[in-house]
Design an enzyme around this catalytic site. Structure first.
Site, PDB file in Angstrom:
ATOM      1  N   SER A 256       0.814  -1.207   0.000  1.00 38.01           N
ATOM      2  CA  SER A 256       0.000   0.000   0.000  1.00 38.01           C
ATOM      3  C   SER A 256       0.849   1.258   0.000  1.00 38.01           C
ATOM      4  O   SER A 256       2.031   1.246   0.314  1.00 38.01           O
ATOM      5  CB  SER A 256      -0.901   0.018   1.221  1.00 38.01           C
ATOM      6  OG  SER A 256      -0.097   0.148   2.379  1.00 38.01           O
ATOM      7  N   LYS A 257       0.216   2.316  -0.360  1.00 39.66           N
ATOM      8  CA  LYS A 257       0.865   3.604  -0.530  1.00 39.66           C
ATOM      9  C   LYS A 257       1.506   4.124   0.761  1.00 39.66           C
ATOM     10  O   LYS A 257       2.536   4.786   0.724  1.00 39.66           O
ATOM     11  CB  LYS A 257      -0.194   4.601  -1.005  1.00 39.66           C
ATOM     12  CG  LYS A 257       0.370   5.762  -1.768  1.00 39.66           C
ATOM     13  CD  LYS A 257      -0.743   6.552  -2.410  1.00 39.66           C
ATOM     14  CE  LYS A 257      -0.168   7.648  -3.304  1.00 39.66           C
ATOM     15  NZ  LYS A 257      -1.205   8.276  -4.120  1.00 39.66           N
ATOM     16  N   ARG A 258       0.875   3.807   1.878  1.00 38.79           N
ATOM     17  CA  ARG A 258       1.363   4.304   3.171  1.00 38.79           C
ATOM     18  C   ARG A 258       2.823   3.965   3.419  1.00 38.79           C
ATOM     19  O   ARG A 258       3.541   4.689   4.079  1.00 38.79           O
ATOM     20  CB  ARG A 258       0.520   3.711   4.322  1.00 38.79           C
ATOM     21  CG  ARG A 258      -0.736   4.471   4.703  1.00 38.79           C
ATOM     22  CD  ARG A 258      -0.520   5.934   4.815  1.00 38.79           C
ATOM     23  NE  ARG A 258       0.156   6.378   6.017  1.00 38.79           N
ATOM     24  CZ  ARG A 258      -0.323   7.342   6.770  1.00 38.79           C
ATOM     25  NH1 ARG A 258      -1.487   7.892   6.509  1.00 38.79           N
ATOM     26  NH2 ARG A 258       0.356   7.767   7.812  1.00 38.79           N
TER      27      ARG A 258
END
Length: 484
Positions: A256-258
């Site tokens: 994920s982007k996080r």
RNA sequence: GACUCCAUCGACUAAAGGUUAGGUCACAAGCCUUUCACGCUUGCAAUAGGGGUUCGAAUCCCCUUGGAGUCACCA
């Protein structure tokens, strides 16, 4: 059977590296079997449309070298390849399901559905549409249903899941998967805005486009029973399914982007080679069983097989990607590297002097960096005089006598005609042996004076590229400064 | 919570019932050396646990544990 596979992204922004891997496996599989790969845009959710996303997707895919045989950008005889242009088809097929009692009308509002779910949650039972008590054609009867429809009451069409039967299907990667009918929800097929959901659209399109293998991410595994039921309801043969393991963050959650960059364009912008990205990503979840790490796309195609795809998720580890990239960096020609790097330098207004000079600098530095784009930050001194000097290195290698020695060295250096690195090397060896010095007594101070840094390529090679005049100027100016 | 999937070094993986469980990245040491790298050599390091089946199990089966995914009028 003709092999036909598809990559079916939803245009909600950029191409995710997980998406790229899925596309890549589809591509490798298709090419390996002399089949076709189709691009289909799944834009049935109008609330999530992002301007330019489709173009973006296509350009990232093209960057990676994935060419489609059919798709919105190249055409084909099974089009249109954009789902929003196929709405009439879905509605028509959906009516067939109503007719053969595989699907039914439902009239619940979203408030009523929320309420139902809350009730179920409180009672500790899994939230699922309860067609025996909610407002649908079974509970209100045929006549009332007809009336509501005629009065243009908003409705959805839901899949009628047989509660009693098990749903069994074969997955090329996972083998047999079995789910009980009562664990499958009565999925909405047609939304109240008249648009199909993914589940309906993908089954109809895969059938009409004669897709032989559905190769997609593992996140689709739980909804595959619904798709299997749909194929059955239409009396169609289902394609062979293959659910790919997920790409993971360091903490093993879905990538994920996080936790870092996930957009392919981020990696493009950083200066990774497409060969490196393709090579690296291909080997995340699949391995051709060889004691090698570096493979060309043609080799990947030759060796690819679905049977050898792993079941477990793979962590996306930048460290190894960097190493793979560095391997490609070693093998490329200076011309290719210059072509690649110059646009990056121009974008940041970096003065690289000229192309020929840049090529020489790349050759000098390339073994010390993983990405060509690291060059200007690794060796800015190759393009302008150093402004700062590494104080630690200076303190360690600049001794009492150094200034005096280097002043003498400078005077001798002025007389040197051949400024090639072997000549510089000989010259310096001679200089130190006459004075009973060690090579490092001269080389380290030279490095700090000329580059400002403690690390870099071989000193004489560096000096050769910089040229006599430039080196002398830098030494002079440093000694002058040191004298103050 | 329910359902489903999964489980080999820190990471990516090989071994398709018989291997001293192999390779690569990372890490550490040494060599090379003109700094840092590269390169070379070496080292560290794994079959989650427990039961079966079998002459023999990382591999097949079961249980446990752990992890993940999914449970929308999103895809």
């Amino acid at each position: 059977m003709d092999i036909r596979v598809r990559f079916a992204p939803s245009p909600t922004g950029y191409l995710h590296v997980g998406g790229l891997r899925t596309a890549l496996y589809n591509y490798l599989f298709a090419k390996h079997h002399n089949g076709k790969i189709i691009l289909r845009i799944e834009d049935t959710d109008r609330t999530r449309l992002v301007e330019g996303a489709t173009e973006n997707l296509i350009s990232s895919l093209a960057w990676a070298g994935i060419e489609f045989d059919e798709g919105p950008h190249v055409g084909g005889s099974f089009g249109p390849y954009i789902q929003s242009q196929r709405f009439a088809i879905y509605k028509e097929y959906c009516n067939q399901l109503i007719d053969n009692n595989s699907a039914y009308y439902a009239f619940d509002t979203s408030e009523e559905l929320d309420e139902m779910r809350q009730r179920q949650q409180k009672a500790g039972i899994p939230p699922r549409y309860d067609r025996s008590i909610m407002k649908n054609q079974y509970t209100i009867g045929a006549n009332n249903t007809k009336e509501l429809l005629e009065a243009n009451t908003p409705y959805v069409i839901r899949l009628r899941v047989p509660l009693e039967n098990d749903i069994i299907f074969n997955d090329a990667i996972r083998g047999e998967v079995k789910v009980r009918g009562r664990d499958v929800d009565d999925q909405i097929l047609l939304k109240s805005d008249g648009f199909p959901t993914y589940h309906l659209a993908n089954v109809i399109d895969d059938h009409l486009m004669q897709i032989s293998h559905v190769i997609r991410g593992e996140e689709w595994l739980p909804s595959t029973p619904k798709h299997v039921l749909l194929y059955r309801a239409f009396n169609w043969d289902a394609p062979q399914f293959a659910h790919l393991p997920l790409l993971l963050n360091k903490d093993k959650s879905k990538l994920s982007k996080r936790q870092g960059d996930v957009a392919v364009e981020d990696y493009i912008a950083k200066g990774y080679f497409k060969e490196a990205i393709v090579n690296f990503i291909s080997l995340l979840g699949w391995n051709p069983t060889a004691d090698r790490e570096i493979f060309s796309i043609d080799e990947l195609i030759k060796m690819f097989s679905l049977e050898k795809v792993n079941k477990a998720g793979a962590i996306f580890d930048l460290t190894k990607l960097n190493w793979v990239n560095s391997q490609y960096l070693r093998t490329k020609s200076m011309d290719d590297l210059a072509d690649f790097l110059i646009p990056f330098l121009e974008k940041r207004n970096f003065n690289y002097i000229n192309r020929e000079y840049l090529k020489r600098v790349i050759d000098l530095i390339k073994e010390r960096i993983d990405l060509v784009t690291e060059l200007p930050d690794f060796a800015p001194y190759m393009f302008e005089k150093p402004k700062e000097f590494d104080q630690d290195f200076l303190a360690k290698h600049w001794k009492e006598s150094t200034k005096e020695v280097l002043e003498l060295y400078l005077e001798e250096l002025r007389k040197l005609d051949d400024f090639s690195h072997p000549s510089l090397h000989n010259f310096t060896e001679q200089f130190i042996s006459e004075r009973n010095l060690k090579l490092r007594d001269v080389v380290h101070p030279l490095r700090i004076m000329i580059t400002g840094r403690g690390v870099g390529a071989g000193m004489f090679e560096t000096m050769e590229v910089l040229g006599k005049e430039e080196c002398i100027e830098r030494i002079e100016s440093f000694l002058k400064m040191e004298g103050k």
